[in-house]
Design an enzyme around this catalytic site. Structure first.
Site, PDB file in Angstrom:
ATOM      1  N   GLY A 136       4.063   9.298   1.418  1.00  0.00           N
ATOM      2  CA  GLY A 136       3.456   9.959   0.265  1.00  0.00           C
ATOM      3  C   GLY A 136       2.011   9.534   0.079  1.00  0.00           C
ATOM      4  O   GLY A 136       1.559   9.294  -1.050  1.00  0.00           O
ATOM      5  N   ALA A 137       1.255   9.473   1.177  1.00  0.00           N
ATOM      6  CA  ALA A 137      -0.060   8.838   1.167  1.00  0.00           C
ATOM      7  C   ALA A 137      -1.215   9.771   0.832  1.00  0.00           C
ATOM      8  O   ALA A 137      -2.353   9.314   0.741  1.00  0.00           O
ATOM      9  CB  ALA A 137      -0.318   8.186   2.527  1.00  0.00           C
ATOM     10  N   ASN A 138      -0.953  11.046   0.646  1.00  0.00           N
ATOM     11  CA  ASN A 138      -2.074  11.967   0.460  1.00  0.00           C
ATOM     12  C   ASN A 138      -2.545  12.066  -0.985  1.00  0.00           C
ATOM     13  O   ASN A 138      -3.596  12.639  -1.266  1.00  0.00           O
ATOM     14  CB  ASN A 138      -1.721  13.365   0.978  1.00  0.00           C
ATOM     15  CG  ASN A 138      -0.591  14.006   0.203  1.00  0.00           C
ATOM     16  OD1 ASN A 138       0.568  13.709   0.474  1.00  0.00           O
ATOM     17  ND2 ASN A 138      -0.900  14.880  -0.745  1.00  0.00           N
ATOM     18  N   THR A 139      -1.776  11.490  -1.922  1.00  0.00           N
ATOM     19  CA  THR A 139      -2.148  11.628  -3.322  1.00  0.00           C
ATOM     20  C   THR A 139      -1.664  10.415  -4.105  1.00  0.00           C
ATOM     21  O   THR A 139      -0.859   9.613  -3.617  1.00  0.00           O
ATOM     22  CB  THR A 139      -1.546  12.911  -3.928  1.00  0.00           C
ATOM     23  OG1 THR A 139      -2.068  13.117  -5.247  1.00  0.00           O
ATOM     24  CG2 THR A 139      -0.023  12.812  -4.018  1.00  0.00           C
ATOM     25  N   GLY A 140      -2.160  10.262  -5.335  1.00  0.00           N
ATOM     26  CA  GLY A 140      -1.651   9.244  -6.250  1.00  0.00           C
ATOM     27  C   GLY A 140      -1.708   7.836  -5.714  1.00  0.00           C
ATOM     28  O   GLY A 140      -2.682   7.405  -5.088  1.00  0.00           O
ATOM     29  N   GLY A 184      -0.027   6.384  -3.326  1.00  0.00           N
ATOM     30  CA  GLY A 184      -0.068   6.283  -1.870  1.00  0.00           C
ATOM     31  C   GLY A 184      -1.463   6.432  -1.316  1.00  0.00           C
ATOM     32  O   GLY A 184      -1.858   5.735  -0.368  1.00  0.00           O
ATOM     33  N   SER A 194      10.785   1.405 -10.350  1.00  0.00           N
ATOM     34  CA  SER A 194      10.135   1.865 -11.586  1.00  0.00           C
ATOM     35  C   SER A 194      10.711   1.087 -12.758  1.00  0.00           C
ATOM     36  O   SER A 194      11.862   0.626 -12.708  1.00  0.00           O
ATOM     37  CB  SER A 194      10.390   3.362 -11.783  1.00  0.00           C
ATOM     38  OG  SER A 194      10.079   3.773 -13.095  1.00  0.00           O
ATOM     39  N   TYR A 218      16.670  10.467 -12.370  1.00  0.00           N
ATOM     40  CA  TYR A 218      15.487   9.752 -11.878  1.00  0.00           C
ATOM     41  C   TYR A 218      15.671   8.249 -12.056  1.00  0.00           C
ATOM     42  O   TYR A 218      15.433   7.463 -11.123  1.00  0.00           O
ATOM     43  CB  TYR A 218      14.225  10.211 -12.619  1.00  0.00           C
ATOM     44  CG  TYR A 218      13.002   9.405 -12.246  1.00  0.00           C
ATOM     45  CD1 TYR A 218      12.404   9.538 -10.999  1.00  0.00           C
ATOM     46  CD2 TYR A 218      12.470   8.466 -13.132  1.00  0.00           C
ATOM     47  CE1 TYR A 218      11.291   8.779 -10.639  1.00  0.00           C
ATOM     48  CE2 TYR A 218      11.361   7.698 -12.786  1.00  0.00           C
ATOM     49  CZ  TYR A 218      10.782   7.866 -11.536  1.00  0.00           C
ATOM     50  OH  TYR A 218       9.687   7.102 -11.175  1.00  0.00           O
TER      51      TYR A 218
END
Length: 305
Positions: free
Chosen positions: A23-27, A29, A151, A176
């Site tokens: 998940g490295a493309n945003t946020g 990550g 979380s 979640y």
């Protein structure tokens, strides 16, 4: 003046090391990948969307022209894709750290490619599978680590063992929280088994506090109010600090890292507490066994005594 806690500034040089960041493309990550690349690491950005991954790599390279980056095709909602990504990553000369960052938060009822409820399937089962498949590669490198993102929502959560696939009912927030409890139980049990087997790999967990990222895209009114709420949350940059500490700092095997500021929601990172349920060895072993059955992937680590 000495800071109270771990921040981006405390990340040491990472030259010669290789990190896999999901998940490295945003946020979070993206921020983790940006910092690691700036410190000289090779970073494999494990993402679903190649266009978005390449855009993220371009942004990182703009700030760090010598950044050593590569796109790793990876869909955590598809175990076939997870297996292929692990095979590709294993071709690297070395993998020092696997950062399990990718996740989804409170979507409508959806299912993974293999038919699992999306949040349990992506947040836990995909993470479990990738970790299991990369453990042999990680074991070749002294000091290797597995980082699992949980979380604060894991507190008070319960796993519905009789309805893991949400066939009887679905509450998006409850599911979640359960998936994040599963993350906490997983790295706890993984650490116990790694230590029992004498593995050189260390397993640790982290959480970002409450960070303003794209993860809240299914949260309705919360997303609308996000510009105002951001004033009271961690930024994505700050939310990445616990992950960076877990991946590069001095850690306790099986430790859990998160913000040490206001109610554990923001601020510099340090070792933090988790719920008693997240430290229950009976629940942890049960989850391990269920995960092997559901994914068909066995890390082949004997249970801790």
């Amino acid at each position: 003046m000495k800071r109270n806690g771990f921040t981006e500034a405390d990340v040491p040089d990472q030259s010669g090391k290789c990190f896999v960041v999901t998940g490295a493309n945003t946020g979070l990550g993206f921020e983790v990948s940006r910092v690691l690349a700036a410190r000289g690491a090779r970073v494999l950005l494990a993402c679903r969307d190649q266009v978005k991954a390449e855009a993220a790599m371009a942004r990182i390279s703009q700030a760090s022209p010598k950044a050593n980056l590569a796109f790793l095709p990876f869909d955590q909602a598809d175990l076939t894709s997870v297996r292929t990504a692990a095979e590709l990553a294993a071709k690297e000369p070395r993998v020092d750290v696997l950062i399990n960052n990718a996740g989804v938060m409170s979507p409508p009822l959806m299912r993974t490619k293999q038919g699992f409820e999306l949040q349990f399937g992506v947040n836990h089962l995909g993470c479990f599978a990738l970790t299991a498949l990369l453990l042999p590669k990680l074991s070749d490198t002294k000091g290797a680590r597995v980082v699992v993102t949980s979380s604060i929502a894991h507190r008070g959560a319960k796993i519905d063992w009789d309805d893991l696939n949400a066939e009887k009912g679905y509450g998006r927030i409850r599911r979640y929280a359960a998936s994040k409890l599963a993350n906490a139980l997983f790295f706890y049990e993984l650490d116990r088994r790694l230590r029992a087997s004498g593995s050189p790999v260390t397993a640790v967990g982290c959480h970002p506090g409450i960070a303003a990222t794209d993860l809240v895209r299914h949260m309705g009114a919360f997303q609308i109010l996000l510009p105002l709420i951001k004033l009271f949350l961690n930024s994505a940059e700050m939310g990445a600090w616990p992950t960076l500490q877990a991946a590069t700092g001095r850690v306790t095997s099986g430790g859990y890292y998160g913000p040490t500021g206001f109610q554990g929601k923001r601020g510099a990172s340090g070792e933090v507490q988790r719920s008693a349920e997240a430290l229950d060895p009976v629940l942890a072993q049960r989850l391990w066994d269920v995960s092997v059955d559901m994914t068909g992937i066995d890390p082949s680590l004997p249970p801790a005594v």
